[in-house]
Design an enzyme around this catalytic site. Structure first.
Site, PDB file in Angstrom:
ATOM      1  N   SER A  69      48.559  64.909  -1.341  1.00 25.17           N
ATOM      2  CA  SER A  69      49.323  63.982  -0.524  1.00 25.17           C
ATOM      3  C   SER A  69      49.426  64.423   0.936  1.00 25.17           C
ATOM      4  CB  SER A  69      50.698  63.817  -1.177  1.00 25.17           C
ATOM      5  OG  SER A  69      51.468  62.881  -0.501  1.00 25.17           O
ATOM      6  N   ASP A 282      47.310  60.550   1.040  1.00 25.53           N
ATOM      7  CA  ASP A 282      46.757  59.806  -0.103  1.00 25.53           C
ATOM      8  C   ASP A 282      47.192  58.344  -0.078  1.00 25.53           C
ATOM      9  OD1 ASP A 282      49.383  60.441  -0.738  1.00 25.53           O
ATOM     10  OD2 ASP A 282      48.998  60.615  -2.878  1.00 25.53           O
ATOM     11  N   ALA A 375      63.416  57.106   1.962  1.00 27.44           N
ATOM     12  CA  ALA A 375      63.429  57.066   3.422  1.00 27.44           C
ATOM     13  C   ALA A 375      62.074  57.498   3.995  1.00 27.44           C
ATOM     14  CB  ALA A 375      64.533  57.968   3.956  1.00 27.44           C
ATOM     15  N   ASN A 376      61.375  58.364   3.268  1.00 28.09           N
ATOM     16  CA  ASN A 376      60.092  58.870   3.763  1.00 28.09           C
ATOM     17  C   ASN A 376      58.957  57.842   3.703  1.00 28.09           C
ATOM     18  OD1 ASN A 376      59.240  58.830   1.075  1.00 28.09           O
ATOM     19  ND2 ASN A 376      59.571  61.012   0.742  1.00 28.09           N
ATOM     20  N   ARG A 502      70.058  70.080  -1.733  1.00 31.46           N
ATOM     21  CA  ARG A 502      69.354  69.989  -3.021  1.00 31.46           C
ATOM     22  C   ARG A 502      68.153  70.945  -2.999  1.00 31.46           C
ATOM     23  NH1 ARG A 502      64.722  67.017  -1.954  1.00 31.46           N
ATOM     24  NH2 ARG A 502      64.143  66.989  -4.134  1.00 31.46           N
ATOM     25  N   PRO A 503      67.799  71.461  -4.180  1.00 33.58           N
ATOM     26  CA  PRO A 503      66.591  72.287  -4.215  1.00 33.58           C
ATOM     27  C   PRO A 503      65.374  71.373  -4.137  1.00 33.58           C
ATOM     28  CG  PRO A 503      67.524  72.087  -6.421  1.00 33.58           C
ATOM     29  CD  PRO A 503      68.426  71.317  -5.511  1.00 33.58           C
ATOM     30  N   GLY A 505      61.765  69.862  -4.954  1.00 35.54           N
ATOM     31  CA  GLY A 505      60.970  69.811  -6.185  1.00 35.54           C
ATOM     32  C   GLY A 505      59.524  70.203  -5.923  1.00 35.54           C
ATOM     33  N   THR A 506      59.167  70.390  -4.651  1.00 35.03           N
ATOM     34  CA  THR A 506      57.759  70.658  -4.343  1.00 35.03           C
ATOM     35  C   THR A 506      57.530  71.971  -3.598  1.00 35.03           C
ATOM     36  OG1 THR A 506      57.901  69.525  -2.224  1.00 35.03           O
ATOM     37  CG2 THR A 506      57.288  68.184  -4.111  1.00 35.03           C
TER      38      THR A 506
HETATM   39  C1  16G Z   1      57.269  64.193  -4.054  1.00 35.96           C
HETATM   40  C2  16G Z   1      57.671  62.824  -4.513  1.00 35.96           C
HETATM   41  C3  16G Z   1      58.363  62.079  -3.395  1.00 35.96           C
HETATM   42  C4  16G Z   1      59.552  62.882  -2.923  1.00 35.96           C
HETATM   43  C5  16G Z   1      59.136  64.277  -2.558  1.00 35.96           C
HETATM   44  C6  16G Z   1      60.347  65.133  -2.308  1.00 35.96           C
HETATM   45  C7  16G Z   1      56.460  61.398  -6.039  1.00 35.96           C
HETATM   46  C8  16G Z   1      55.169  60.709  -6.330  1.00 35.96           C
HETATM   47  N1  16G Z   1      56.493  62.069  -4.905  1.00 35.96           N
HETATM   48  O1  16G Z   1      56.330  64.150  -3.039  1.00 35.96           O
HETATM   49  O2  16G Z   1      58.778  60.861  -3.906  1.00 35.96           O
HETATM   50  O3  16G Z   1      60.153  62.271  -1.818  1.00 35.96           O
HETATM   51  O4  16G Z   1      58.430  64.860  -3.632  1.00 35.96           O
HETATM   52  O5  16G Z   1      59.956  66.441  -2.099  1.00 35.96           O
HETATM   53  O6  16G Z   1      57.396  61.348  -6.810  1.00 35.96           O
HETATM   54  P1  16G Z   1      60.988  67.616  -2.201  1.00 35.96           P
HETATM   55  O7  16G Z   1      61.549  67.652  -3.600  1.00 35.96           O
HETATM   56  O8  16G Z   1      60.199  68.824  -1.842  1.00 35.96           O
HETATM   57  O9  16G Z   1      62.065  67.350  -1.190  1.00 35.96           O
HETATM   58 MG    MG Z   2      51.518  60.759  -0.754  1.00 34.34          MG
END
Ligand code: 16G
Ligand code: MG
Length: 549
Positions: A69, A282, A375-376, A502-503, A505-506
């Site tokens: 992405s 993407d 929002a993104n 918040r923690p 997720g990525t």
């Molecule tokens: C991922 C999510 C996106 C979310 C982002 C938050 C999908 C397909 N993509 O890219 O929706 O805004 O994670 O990232 O679900 P973060 O947890 O690192 O803040």
């Molecule tokens: Mg993307």
């Protein structure tokens, strides 16, 4: 154990070894994401898992998308697409994590375990669709996925370079017996362009709306596909593509623009107030922006897109007089002013859910028309079968007025213009263009509908981000104990103040969001909250770091 499984280990040992030193990784909101060099064995195993998933779903098609992405060029990633275009079911995310983290020697046994637990017969038919973004390592990684499918004797269709939403669309088309459209690039483009042209009719420009659009393709698949679309627009939309050939997401794209609140590099010299748009690597996210005569940059993000589209749909529903309910789904990141506008001006109910498309999509299913956007810039609209049936009936109902029938027909075209399977930058862009055109609006007109509260996002490095747990759609922090009380105390000192943590997720970080009445106060609020997070949640490294979503 079926004889089929023998190849699972043989392929892994010969071609897709996992290093002994490889650390465990987790299937998160965006699937698996990492440096491309660490992903070969992950891809192979996701090929295996997609095949198992297809069998578990009675042979329906499962998608595997290779993309990272908006991440930098050296990263890549993979996520699975469930039969109706949804994100992989949460229970299977755990199976994915377990399968990726076993050793090569244990792989065969793990596949057998999943097969037993899920009642899968590995002699059954399986079909997997594979797609990838434009990263230079994607083709090699795609081969690993194909080998995973082959090791379990599944069928595979390799779509090559496609946007993430295109692959979601192909999977859905296939599993609905083509009722949703044809699972080909041509089928996808034709469906969207036909609806777009039908709605627009013969007037390309209207009121303050001109049909010229500057499009930042983030040097990714979004630019490639837009260049294809342009050939079919026949002048309906005059799109100037930039950032089509450089380093993916580098100082450009939707994430860069949203995070830095400034125009991307590569934007040509444009006239003040020119309508600009950026997609991500993407092409599943989109944001609009312009720079006014005074040189001030203005962003119109996912919240804005949600309000614009929801308002348009609400008007159409009212015009055709069909009784269907509508709701809008946001996350805690949604600007407070947008929520206020939707509830109080548009009179559309709003639900708030945790970050991640799967949560928004799931909640949107509660409504006949569910509009969801982060929002993104990630989001879409989904319509219930019942809503589609009622609108179709209204479009043919002779007892209704011509105006009502026309509104219903327009709504049907709008549904066709929507990629309901997942947020789609190109489909969303065409929807926004449609609404702006119908209202005769330029971006200032759109911006004028309400005033955003200033907002700031920061990220804090901590020892272990999992010490932070949240509830109430991530708006309230449960642990570490006392952190939420501390945040509450800080927030009360700011006019229109709101903040949450918040923690991620990525990424291995904790995110802090803040909004307040002025830019200075917002920044101050964010810094205060970031400090208590640092102190109470085991901050490491630099004390405070301004950075990206
Ligand atoms: C991922 C999510 C996106 C979310 C982002 C938050 C999908 C397909 N993509 O890219 O929706 O805004 O994670 O990232 O679900 P973060 O947890 O690192 O803040
Ligand atoms: Mg993307």
């Amino acid at each position: 154990m079926t004889p089929n499984l023998r190849q699972v280990y043989a392929f892994a040992r010969e071609y897709h070894q996992k290093k002994e030193t490889q650390k465990d990784i987790q299937y998160g909101t965006a699937g698996f994401r990492s440096h491309a060099d660490n992903l070969d064995y992950v891809m192979y195993r996701m090929g295996l898992l997609a095949t198992l998933r297809s069998r578990a779903k009675g042979g329906q098609v499962i998608g595997v998308m290779i993309t990272a992405s908006h991440n930098p060029e050296q990263d890549n990633g993979v996520k699975l697409i469930d039969p109706m275009g949804e994100m992989l079911e949460q229970r299977w995310e755990k199976l994915a994590t377990a399968l990726v983290n076993v050793s090569d020697a244990d792989l065969e046994a793990q596949v057998a375990k999943i097969s037993d637990d899920e009642g899968i017969d590995n002699n059954d038919h399986a079909k997997v669709y594979v797609g990838m973004d434009t990263r230079y390592h994607s083709p090699q990684l795609a081969k690993a996925v194909l080998n995973g499918v082959a090791a379990l004797k599944g069928n595979v269709r390799d779509f090559g370079i496609v946007t993430t939403p295109m692959l979601h669309y192909f999977v859905t088309c296939s599993n609905t017996n083509m009722a949703y459209g044809l699972p080909t690039e041509e089928g996808y483009m034709t469906k969207l362009i036909k609806a777009f042209k039908n709605i627009r009719g013969s007037t390309f420009e209207k009121g303050n709306y001109t049909n010229k659009l500057y499009y930042d393709g983030a040097n990714g698949v979004g630019s490639l596909k837009m260049l294809g679309f342009i050939k079919k627009f026949d002048g309906f939309l005059d799109v100037k593509v930039f950032n089509s050939n450089g380093k993916i997401n580098f100082n450009c794209g939707a994430d860069f623009v949203k995070t830095n609140q400034r125009a991307p590099e590569g934007l040509p010299e444009v006239e003040p107030n020119a309508r600009c748009v950026s997609v991500d690597g993407d092409a599943d996210r989109v944001v609009y922006y312009f720079t006014d005569e005074a040189g001030v940059f203005h962003l119109l993000d996912g919240d804005r897109i949600a309000t614009l589209i929801a308002g348009y749909l609400k008007d159409l529903v009212e015009k055709c007089g069909v009784k269907i309910n509508m709701g809008l789904v946001q996350t805690a990141y949604a600007n407070g002013a947008s929520t206020d506008h939707i509830v109080n001006q548009l009179n559309v109910p709003v639900a708030c859910v945790p970050t991640g498309v799967k949560h928004l999509h799931h909640k949107a299913l509660d409504y006949d028309i569910g509009v969801y956007f982060e929002a993104n810039g990630h989001g879409t609209i989904i319509y219930s079968t019942e809503a589609k049936r009622k609108i179709t009936a209204a479009s043919k109902d002779e007892s209704l007025t011509q105006e009502q029938r026309d509104a219903a027909s327009l709504l049907l075209e709008t549904i066709d213009l929507t990629n309901e399977t997942v947020g789609d930058a190109i489909s969303d862009l065409l929807l926004v263009e449609t609404v702006l055109h119908s209202k005769g609006w330029n971006l200032q007109d759109w911006l004028g509908t309400y005033a955003d509260l200033p907002n700031v996002l920061m990220k804090i490095m901590v020892e272990d981000r999992n010490v932070i747990t949240t509830t109430d759609a991530e708006r309230v922090c449960v642990t570490p104990q006392g952190l939420q009380d501390a945040i509450n105390e800080i927030v009360t000192r700011y006019n229109k103040g709101r903040s949450f943590v918040r923690p991620s997720g990525t990424e291995d970080v904790v995110r802090v969001y803040a909004e307040a009445d002025t830019k200075e106060n917002t920044l101050q609020l964010a810094l205060e909250v970031a400090n208590v997070v640092y102190d109470m949640a085991g901050g490491i490294g630099e004390r405070l770091k301004m950075a990206a979503i």
